[in-house]
Motif scaffolding. Structure first.
Motif, mmCIF file in Angstrom:
data_model
loop_
_atom_site.group_PDB
_atom_site.id
_atom_site.type_symbol
_atom_site.label_atom_id
_atom_site.label_comp_id
_atom_site.label_asym_id
_atom_site.label_seq_id
_atom_site.Cartn_x
_atom_site.Cartn_y
_atom_site.Cartn_z
ATOM 1 N N UNK A 244 0.850 -1.172 0.000
ATOM 2 C CA UNK A 244 0.000 0.000 0.000
ATOM 3 C C UNK A 244 0.896 1.234 0.000
ATOM 4 N N UNK A 245 0.755 2.122 -0.955
ATOM 5 C CA UNK A 245 1.599 3.306 -1.071
ATOM 6 C C UNK A 245 1.156 4.432 -0.157
ATOM 7 N N UNK A 246 2.088 5.284 0.153
ATOM 8 C CA UNK A 246 1.802 6.441 0.999
ATOM 9 C C UNK A 246 1.878 7.699 0.150
ATOM 10 N N UNK A 247 0.870 8.563 0.249
ATOM 11 C CA UNK A 247 0.911 9.822 -0.470
ATOM 12 C C UNK A 247 1.662 10.875 0.345
ATOM 13 N N UNK A 248 1.902 10.583 1.629
ATOM 14 C CA UNK A 248 2.585 11.524 2.497
ATOM 15 C C UNK A 248 4.080 11.240 2.497
ATOM 16 N N UNK A 249 4.862 12.293 2.664
ATOM 17 C CA UNK A 249 6.314 12.118 2.744
ATOM 18 C C UNK A 249 6.849 13.094 3.782
ATOM 19 N N UNK A 250 7.728 12.609 4.624
ATOM 20 C CA UNK A 250 8.347 13.447 5.631
ATOM 21 C C UNK A 250 9.855 13.307 5.495
ATOM 22 N N UNK A 251 10.547 14.425 5.476
ATOM 23 C CA UNK A 251 12.006 14.429 5.323
ATOM 24 C C UNK A 251 12.653 14.527 6.705
ATOM 25 N N UNK A 252 13.258 13.435 7.144
ATOM 26 C CA UNK A 252 13.947 13.422 8.436
ATOM 27 C C UNK A 252 15.305 14.093 8.297
ATOM 28 N N UNK A 253 15.690 14.845 9.316
ATOM 29 C CA UNK A 253 16.999 15.485 9.333
ATOM 30 C C UNK A 253 18.026 14.513 9.909
ATOM 31 N N UNK A 254 19.294 14.795 9.649
ATOM 32 C CA UNK A 254 20.360 13.969 10.203
ATOM 33 C C UNK A 254 20.391 14.133 11.723
ATOM 34 N N UNK A 255 20.772 13.076 12.411
ATOM 35 C CA UNK A 255 20.872 13.138 13.873
ATOM 36 C C UNK A 255 22.085 14.003 14.226
ATOM 37 N N UNK A 256 21.890 14.976 15.113
ATOM 38 C CA UNK A 256 23.008 15.857 15.487
ATOM 39 C C UNK A 256 24.112 15.083 16.200
ATOM 40 N N UNK B 294 17.032 10.614 21.142
ATOM 41 C CA UNK B 294 18.228 10.812 20.322
ATOM 42 C C UNK B 294 18.092 9.994 19.042
ATOM 43 N N UNK B 295 17.152 10.421 18.232
ATOM 44 C CA UNK B 295 16.847 9.725 16.992
ATOM 45 C C UNK B 295 16.675 10.741 15.876
ATOM 46 N N UNK B 296 15.976 10.367 14.843
ATOM 47 C CA UNK B 296 15.785 11.247 13.691
ATOM 48 C C UNK B 296 14.953 12.484 14.003
ATOM 49 N N UNK B 297 14.358 12.539 15.167
ATOM 50 C CA UNK B 297 13.547 13.694 15.555
ATOM 51 C C UNK B 297 14.259 14.578 16.580
ATOM 52 N N UNK B 298 15.548 14.376 16.762
ATOM 53 C CA UNK B 298 16.294 15.173 17.741
ATOM 54 C C UNK B 298 16.363 16.648 17.337
ATOM 55 N N UNK C 12 7.932 18.787 16.229
ATOM 56 C CA UNK C 12 8.521 17.632 16.917
ATOM 57 C C UNK C 12 7.533 16.462 16.940
ATOM 58 N N UNK C 13 6.279 16.738 17.302
ATOM 59 C CA UNK C 13 5.288 15.657 17.358
ATOM 60 C C UNK C 13 4.963 15.109 15.967
ATOM 61 N N UNK C 14 4.998 15.956 14.958
ATOM 62 C CA UNK C 14 4.794 15.492 13.580
ATOM 63 C C UNK C 14 5.921 14.530 13.195
ATOM 64 N N UNK C 15 7.144 14.904 13.543
ATOM 65 C CA UNK C 15 8.295 14.039 13.268
ATOM 66 C C UNK C 15 8.138 12.703 13.990
ATOM 67 N N UNK C 16 7.738 12.748 15.258
ATOM 68 C CA UNK C 16 7.539 11.524 16.029
ATOM 69 C C UNK C 16 6.486 10.629 15.370
ATOM 70 N N UNK C 17 5.420 11.238 14.871
ATOM 71 C CA UNK C 17 4.354 10.498 14.203
ATOM 72 C C UNK C 17 4.892 9.763 12.972
ATOM 73 N N UNK C 18 5.642 10.498 12.124
ATOM 74 C CA UNK C 18 6.176 9.877 10.908
ATOM 75 C C UNK C 18 7.256 8.853 11.217
ATOM 76 N N UNK C 19 8.024 9.072 12.276
ATOM 77 C CA UNK C 19 9.034 8.092 12.666
ATOM 78 C C UNK C 19 8.362 6.800 13.129
ATOM 79 N N UNK C 20 7.294 6.924 13.890
ATOM 80 C CA UNK C 20 6.550 5.738 14.328
ATOM 81 C C UNK C 20 5.971 5.001 13.119
#
Length: 72
Positions: free
Chosen positions: A1-13, A28-32, A56-64
């Motif tokens: 099943x494809x996703x129409x949504x895309x989130x660009x994670x930043x590099x971990x500091x 200390x993950x992609x949402x740091x 931050x919460x949007x990032x957490x949502x996409x990471x999950x």
């Protein structure tokens, strides 16, 4: 099943930056980076940090979602 949504994670500091901003080990993950931005906003004493908090919460949502998709 494809996703129409895309989130660009930043590099971990680097660890030194994570330590400087007291980022908990749990985050200390992609949402740091969004969390650090939220902390910086709070440190300035601003009362309107909702956009950085929401990011931050949007990032957490996409990471999950990514973790769940990768697990199947």
């Amino acid at each position: 099943m494809g996703h129409s949504e895309h989130y660009e994670f930043q590099a971990i500091p680097p660890i030194s930056e994570l330590d400087e901003h007291n980022v908990p080990l749990l985050h200390r993950d992609s949402c740091a980076n969004p969390l650090i931005n939220y902390y910086k906003c709070l440190d300035k004493g601003l009362t309107f940090c909702s956009s950085t908090k929401d990011e931050f919460y949007k990032c957490q949502y996409y990471l999950l979602k990514k973790r769940l998709d990768d697990g199947h």
